[in-house]
Scaffold this motif. Structure first.
Motif, PDB file in Angstrom:
ATOM      1  N   ALA A  25      13.641  -3.758  -8.212  1.00 58.01           N
ATOM      2  CA  ALA A  25      14.274  -2.653  -7.512  1.00 58.01           C
ATOM      3  C   ALA A  25      13.388  -1.917  -6.520  1.00 58.01           C
ATOM      4  N   PRO A  26      12.065  -1.771  -6.753  1.00 59.52           N
ATOM      5  CA  PRO A  26      11.290  -0.988  -5.777  1.00 59.52           C
ATOM      6  C   PRO A  26      11.514  -1.495  -4.361  1.00 59.52           C
ATOM      7  N   ARG A  27      11.651  -0.564  -3.433  1.00 58.78           N
ATOM      8  CA  ARG A  27      12.013  -0.926  -2.067  1.00 58.78           C
ATOM      9  C   ARG A  27      11.027  -1.926  -1.471  1.00 58.78           C
ATOM     10  N   TRP A  28      11.587  -2.896  -0.748  1.00 62.48           N
ATOM     11  CA  TRP A  28      10.882  -3.962  -0.047  1.00 62.48           C
ATOM     12  C   TRP A  28      10.493  -5.131  -0.950  1.00 62.48           C
ATOM     13  N   SER A  29      10.693  -5.030  -2.256  1.00 60.29           N
ATOM     14  CA  SER A  29      10.342  -6.158  -3.127  1.00 60.29           C
ATOM     15  C   SER A  29      11.149  -7.398  -2.768  1.00 60.29           C
ATOM     16  N   ALA A  30      12.463  -7.216  -2.578  1.00 57.82           N
ATOM     17  CA  ALA A  30      13.307  -8.364  -2.231  1.00 57.82           C
ATOM     18  C   ALA A  30      12.881  -8.960  -0.894  1.00 57.82           C
ATOM     19  N   TRP A  31      12.490  -8.119   0.067  1.00 59.78           N
ATOM     20  CA  TRP A  31      12.019  -8.614   1.350  1.00 59.78           C
ATOM     21  C   TRP A  31      10.777  -9.484   1.182  1.00 59.78           C
ATOM     22  N   VAL A  32       9.839  -9.026   0.365  1.00 57.50           N
ATOM     23  CA  VAL A  32       8.611  -9.793   0.152  1.00 57.50           C
ATOM     24  C   VAL A  32       8.936 -11.132  -0.500  1.00 57.50           C
ATOM     25  N   LEU A  33       9.806 -11.128  -1.502  1.00 57.81           N
ATOM     26  CA  LEU A  33      10.167 -12.369  -2.178  1.00 57.81           C
ATOM     27  C   LEU A  33      10.809 -13.353  -1.214  1.00 57.81           C
ATOM     28  N   MET A  34      11.703 -12.862  -0.346  1.00 52.69           N
ATOM     29  CA  MET A  34      12.352 -13.753   0.608  1.00 52.69           C
ATOM     30  C   MET A  34      11.384 -14.244   1.673  1.00 52.69           C
ATOM     31  N   THR A  35      10.403 -13.433   2.034  1.00 53.24           N
ATOM     32  CA  THR A  35       9.411 -13.847   3.019  1.00 53.24           C
ATOM     33  C   THR A  35       8.556 -14.990   2.479  1.00 53.24           C
ATOM     34  N   LEU A  36       8.301 -14.987   1.178  1.00 56.12           N
ATOM     35  CA  LEU A  36       7.471 -16.022   0.555  1.00 56.12           C
ATOM     36  C   LEU A  36       8.296 -17.206   0.071  1.00 56.12           C
ATOM     37  N   LYS A  37       9.598 -17.198   0.331  1.00 54.93           N
ATOM     38  CA  LYS A  37      10.488 -18.230  -0.195  1.00 54.93           C
ATOM     39  C   LYS A  37      10.125 -19.627   0.307  1.00 54.93           C
ATOM     40  N   ALA A  38       9.771 -19.747   1.592  1.00 59.52           N
ATOM     41  CA  ALA A  38       9.554 -21.067   2.176  1.00 59.52           C
ATOM     42  C   ALA A  38       8.208 -21.668   1.816  1.00 59.52           C
ATOM     43  N   GLN A  39       7.152 -20.838   1.777  1.00 57.12           N
ATOM     44  CA  GLN A  39       5.803 -21.360   1.545  1.00 57.12           C
ATOM     45  C   GLN A  39       4.857 -20.200   1.256  1.00 57.12           C
ATOM     46  N   PRO A  40       3.702 -20.478   0.628  1.00 60.57           N
ATOM     47  CA  PRO A  40       2.689 -19.436   0.454  1.00 60.57           C
ATOM     48  C   PRO A  40       2.143 -18.980   1.810  1.00 60.57           C
ATOM     49  N   LEU A  41       1.807 -17.717   1.888  1.00 60.32           N
ATOM     50  CA  LEU A  41       1.302 -17.149   3.133  1.00 60.32           C
ATOM     51  C   LEU A  41       0.069 -16.290   2.864  1.00 60.32           C
ATOM     52  N   ARG A  42      -0.780 -16.191   3.873  1.00 57.96           N
ATOM     53  CA  ARG A  42      -1.884 -15.247   3.802  1.00 57.96           C
ATOM     54  C   ARG A  42      -1.343 -13.828   3.971  1.00 57.96           C
ATOM     55  N   TYR A  43      -2.157 -12.864   3.559  1.00 56.83           N
ATOM     56  CA  TYR A  43      -1.735 -11.470   3.650  1.00 56.83           C
ATOM     57  C   TYR A  43      -1.359 -11.107   5.084  1.00 56.83           C
ATOM     58  N   THR A  44      -2.187 -11.532   6.042  1.00 58.49           N
ATOM     59  CA  THR A  44      -1.909 -11.194   7.439  1.00 58.49           C
ATOM     60  C   THR A  44      -0.591 -11.808   7.910  1.00 58.49           C
ATOM     61  N   GLU A  45      -0.241 -12.968   7.383  1.00 56.98           N
ATOM     62  CA  GLU A  45       1.012 -13.613   7.772  1.00 56.98           C
ATOM     63  C   GLU A  45       2.214 -12.898   7.165  1.00 56.98           C
ATOM     64  N   VAL A  46       2.075 -12.423   5.919  1.00 53.42           N
ATOM     65  CA  VAL A  46       3.143 -11.616   5.326  1.00 53.42           C
ATOM     66  C   VAL A  46       3.325 -10.347   6.144  1.00 53.42           C
ATOM     67  N   LYS A  47       2.216  -9.749   6.533  1.00 50.37           N
ATOM     68  CA  LYS A  47       2.268  -8.522   7.329  1.00 50.37           C
ATOM     69  C   LYS A  47       2.903  -8.770   8.688  1.00 50.37           C
ATOM     70  N   GLN A  48       2.641  -9.922   9.284  1.00 46.31           N
ATOM     71  CA  GLN A  48       3.266 -10.280  10.554  1.00 46.31           C
ATOM     72  C   GLN A  48       4.777 -10.439  10.407  1.00 46.31           C
ATOM     73  N   ALA A  49       5.211 -10.995   9.269  1.00 44.37           N
ATOM     74  CA  ALA A  49       6.641 -11.203   9.045  1.00 44.37           C
ATOM     75  C   ALA A  49       7.369  -9.897   8.735  1.00 44.37           C
ATOM     76  N   LEU A  50       6.647  -8.915   8.189  1.00 44.45           N
ATOM     77  CA  LEU A  50       7.226  -7.616   7.849  1.00 44.45           C
ATOM     78  C   LEU A  50       6.426  -6.525   8.563  1.00 44.45           C
ATOM     79  N   PRO A  51       6.470  -6.483   9.890  1.00 54.23           N
ATOM     80  CA  PRO A  51       5.544  -5.642  10.647  1.00 54.23           C
ATOM     81  C   PRO A  51       5.751  -4.151  10.468  1.00 54.23           C
ATOM     82  N   TRP A  52       6.903  -3.734   9.946  1.00 53.27           N
ATOM     83  CA  TRP A  52       7.165  -2.308   9.780  1.00 53.27           C
ATOM     84  C   TRP A  52       6.518  -1.751   8.506  1.00 53.27           C
ATOM     85  N   LEU A  53       5.984  -2.623   7.638  1.00 53.49           N
ATOM     86  CA  LEU A  53       5.323  -2.164   6.421  1.00 53.49           C
ATOM     87  C   LEU A  53       3.843  -1.938   6.688  1.00 53.49           C
TER      88      LEU A  53
END
Length: 285
Positions: A25-53
């Motif tokens: 439930a904590p906000r943005w958790s679902a976004w993070v899970l969906m961002t990592l759905k396709a493949q593992p990513l580095r922190y900077t790549e997760v941040k690039q995919a969710l630039p507003w965080l």
């Protein structure tokens, strides 16, 4: 979670589902899970995919998801650390899809925020906001079992450790949100409340470590009523495109696949055909 008047395996099942909702439930958790759905990513790549965080939002969310066993952190060297879904995190994706289908079917259309919050992601976030307040799931399960019940009966089933007066605020909130209906002093599930069957059955299967395919055999919520079913549901609403396009993420390093950058309608891999918008008003956002 406080003990409930629901007996036996139902009580254990309810506790597992409630814990799972609190986990995601904590906000943005679902976004993070969906961002990592396709493949593992580095922190900077997760941040690039969710630039507003900001780091102060993203880093704690990743750490919490790692602690929950949904995401794993792999350190290959001091300069090479990746985050990816665990097997349990991957198995949770259909549950997020069920939340989206329920939101598309029963929630009122909402406004897009300036950062380009797209319809499907917003539906998942809003669904979690409705379902995670304390005692919500216990009350909905009690009404599912009893069909129609007085406030006293609901309190005895869902909140036996509390005085009777404590049941009225959550009942009033659920009625205002459109998940239950009230007639004098009796309560019953609304269409949108009954429509949560696919969500709760899949949450139950996931929380118990069972295949999602077993969800339709749930002793309380199956067979699922209403139009929303499991994977492959054809129910969705046609939503307007956001007035402001999402900011594109910076290009990923050439050696790696480009991280996911969310656009309207891309939260899940399946395309959802249009359907008529329900005539009855859904829960408030």
């Amino acid at each position: 979670m406080a003990t409930t008047g629901l007996t036996g395996s139902t009580k254990t099942d309810l506790a597992r589902v409630t814990e799972t909702l609190e986990m995601i439930a904590p906000r943005w958790s679902a976004w993070v899970l969906m961002t990592l759905k396709a493949q593992p990513l580095r922190y900077t790549e997760v941040k690039q995919a969710l630039p507003w965080l900001h780091d102060g939002q993203l880093h704690p969310r990743l750490s919490k998801l790692c602690d929950s066993g949904l995401v794993e952190r792999n350190r290959y060297s001091s300069q090479h650390v990746t985050y990816g879904l665990t097997s349990r995190g991957t198995a949770l994706i259909p549950v997020l899809r069920a939340l989206r289908v329920w939101g598309d079917t029963y929630l009122e259309p909402g406004a897009f925020d300036p950062d380009g919050f797209t319809a499907h992601q917003q539906q998942v976030e809003d669904a979690l906001v409705l379902l995670t307040p304390r005692h919500t799931t216990a009350i909905l399960w009690a009404l599912r079992v009893r069909d129609t019940a007085s406030a006293k009966a609901v309190a005895a089933e869902a909140m036996p450790d509390y005085p009777l007066s404590a049941v009225y605020p959550p009942l009033d909130r659920l009625a205002a949100d459109g998940l239950i209906e009230k007639e004098e002093n009796t309560f019953t599930l609304s269409a949108s409340g009954s429509g949560l069957a696919p969500v709760y059955t899949q949450l139950s299967a996931w929380a118990a470590g069972r295949p999602i395919a077993e969800a339709r055999h749930h002793p309380v919520w199956a067979p699922a009523p209403g139009p929303a079913q499991y994977e492959g549901s054809s129910f969705a609403t046609t939503r307007p495109e956001p007035a402001t396009a999402r900011r594109p993420a910076p290009s990923a390093p050439a050696a790696r696949a480009q991280p996911v950058t969310w656009r309207s309608g891309e939260m899940f891999s399946d395309r959802i055909p249009a359907r008529p918008v329900p005539t009855a008003a859904g829960p408030r956002r």
